[in-house]
Design an enzyme around this catalytic site. Sequence first.
Site, PDB file in Angstrom:
ATOM      1  N   GLU A 128       0.849  -1.168  -0.096  1.00 33.35           N
ATOM      2  CA  GLU A 128       0.223   0.030  -0.016  1.00 33.35           C
ATOM      3  C   GLU A 128       0.837   1.270  -0.040  1.00 33.35           C
ATOM      4  O   GLU A 128       0.353   2.263  -0.627  1.00 33.35           O
ATOM      5  CB  GLU A 128      -0.881  -0.046   1.287  1.00 33.35           C
ATOM      6  N   THR A 181      -4.771   8.017  -5.226  1.00 34.24           N
ATOM      7  CA  THR A 181      -4.963   8.034  -3.776  1.00 34.24           C
ATOM      8  C   THR A 181      -4.279   9.193  -3.353  1.00 34.24           C
ATOM      9  O   THR A 181      -4.448  10.152  -2.455  1.00 34.24           O
ATOM     10  CB  THR A 181      -4.696   6.971  -2.911  1.00 34.24           C
TER      11      THR A 181
HETATM   12  N1  HSE Z   1      -8.207   5.875   3.676  1.00 33.01           N
HETATM   13  C1  HSE Z   1      -7.242   6.160   2.476  1.00 33.01           C
HETATM   14  C2  HSE Z   1      -7.719   7.711   1.844  1.00 33.01           C
HETATM   15  C3  HSE Z   1      -7.957   5.065   1.679  1.00 33.01           C
HETATM   16  O1  HSE Z   1      -9.117   8.063   1.909  1.00 33.01           O
HETATM   17  O2  HSE Z   1      -6.998   8.196   1.308  1.00 33.01           O
HETATM   18  C4  HSE Z   1      -6.847   4.469   1.102  1.00 33.01           C
HETATM   19  O3  HSE Z   1      -6.113   3.504   2.051  1.00 33.01           O
END
Ligand code: HSE
Length: 306
Positions: A128, A181
Amino acid sequence: MDEIKIFSPATVANVACGFDVLGFCLDNVGDEMLIRKTNKKGIFITKIENFDLPFETKLNVAGVSALAMYEALNPVCGFEIEIYKNIKPGSGIGSSAASAAGSVFAMNELLGRPLNSTELTQFAIKGEALANGCDVADNVAAALFGGFTLVKSLRPLEILQIPTPKHLFATIIHPQIEIKTSESRAILPKQVKLEDAVIQWANVGSLVHALHTSDYSLLQKSLHDVIVEPHRKSLIPHYDKIKEHALNAGALGTSIAGSGPSVFSLSKGLETANKVRDAIKKLYAKTGIEFEIHVSKINTQGIKIR
Ligand code: HSE
């Protein structure tokens, strides 16, 4: 066992109010992967179908998480990884997480399960990090544990499993645009107002309570995000309309799936989840933007062996 085929599911991170900590696992949307032991030592990505992704182990999220685990365990064999990718990268429903979690889950099975799900999550986070530029565990934890998960802490890593109410179904619209992201995170403010934080953590607490008690009406009152959604929604074409149509069709709540562009709704009962799908479909068909739409039960198992 020398070879294993798995289904690595799509996941929804944040669940409205729980930015970077909450997630849930989908049931019928996900990647297929095949992992094989080899005599030659190392991690080798040998096949990637449907999307143009790097084969070089250190540049591939499945490869990076697998390599981190491989170096820690130092097994006598090597592994080949085949990825049949169905989740479009940049979809917001955990495309990189499915790859990162899938490779470590499968290797663990082939090695006789030396690691638990938290330890696997630790390695999946490495994949990730390659994809997102930061450590997040919300999607990978949901894929590896199944159901609803809460990342209580990253250092040390602690994942809590939260019960899934029986009648809960998700509707996911995925407009076919890509949002990275890293870009979706870059537009977020570094500081939040105390009054917004108070609303948000009250919602996280009540959402977790609602999941524990199968209180659908409390769930409905808790699925709100006053911190992240206001900044990100402009990235998603017709976001407010999607939400309005979903809620009018009976959804308990609607919010951005992870970092978008997918948008999820949660509903009580399959019938309502289908109505939500039909309402969003009707709306989005008029926009000229290509999209996919799914209705799924919550997958309480996580990654499945085929
Ligand atoms: N929680 C993260 C975000 C998603 O909203 O950027 C990717 O893991």
